[in-house]
Design an enzyme around this catalytic site. Structure first.
Site, PDB file in Angstrom:
ATOM      1  CG  LEU A   1      -2.030  -1.070   1.158  1.00 58.50           C
ATOM      2  CD1 LEU A   1      -2.918  -0.984   2.381  1.00 58.50           C
ATOM      3  CD2 LEU A   1      -2.858  -0.953  -0.109  1.00 58.50           C
ATOM      4  CG  HIS A   2       4.907   3.135  -1.064  1.00 58.12           C
ATOM      5  ND1 HIS A   2       4.980   3.973   0.014  1.00 58.12           N
ATOM      6  CD2 HIS A   2       5.865   3.534  -1.929  1.00 58.12           C
ATOM      7  CE1 HIS A   2       5.961   4.834  -0.193  1.00 58.12           C
ATOM      8  NE2 HIS A   2       6.506   4.596  -1.359  1.00 58.12           N
ATOM      9  CB  ALA A   3       3.494   4.711  -5.021  1.00 59.25           C
TER      10      ALA A   3
END
Length: 89
Positions: A14-16
């Site tokens: 759950l990044h970018a």
């Protein structure tokens, strides 16, 4: 309070881009949606910063929850995104 356990499917976690898509969907719900790594403290799912500091990586289990009218549908909508590979457009 409806809640659902799902596995993060995006390779970057759950990044970018995945965090932005999940936060946008969570913020659009009629109730506040919360997300936590299994065993961790929940954070507001409608915030990209919260999602990124959660440090939920590919394959991590997260718990998505909400309260109020429409909570079950909101949890389902966010859970569907988290469990989908969102790395590519």
């Amino acid at each position: 309070m409806p809640e659902k356990r799902v596995t993060v499917a995006s390779k970057v976690g759950l990044h970018a881009r995945p965090a932005a898509l999940v936060a946008k969907a969570a913020a659009a719900q009629p109730v506040a949606v919360r997300i936590a790594k299994a065993g961790g403290e929940p954070v507001a799912a409608g915030s990209v910063l919260n999602l990124m500091t959660l440090a939920a990586a590919f394959g991590d289990e997260v718990v998505i929850s909400a309260e109020g009218e429409g909570a079950e549908a909101a949890v389902d909508a966010v859970a569907k995104l988290v469990s989908t590979d969102l790395d590519t457009p």
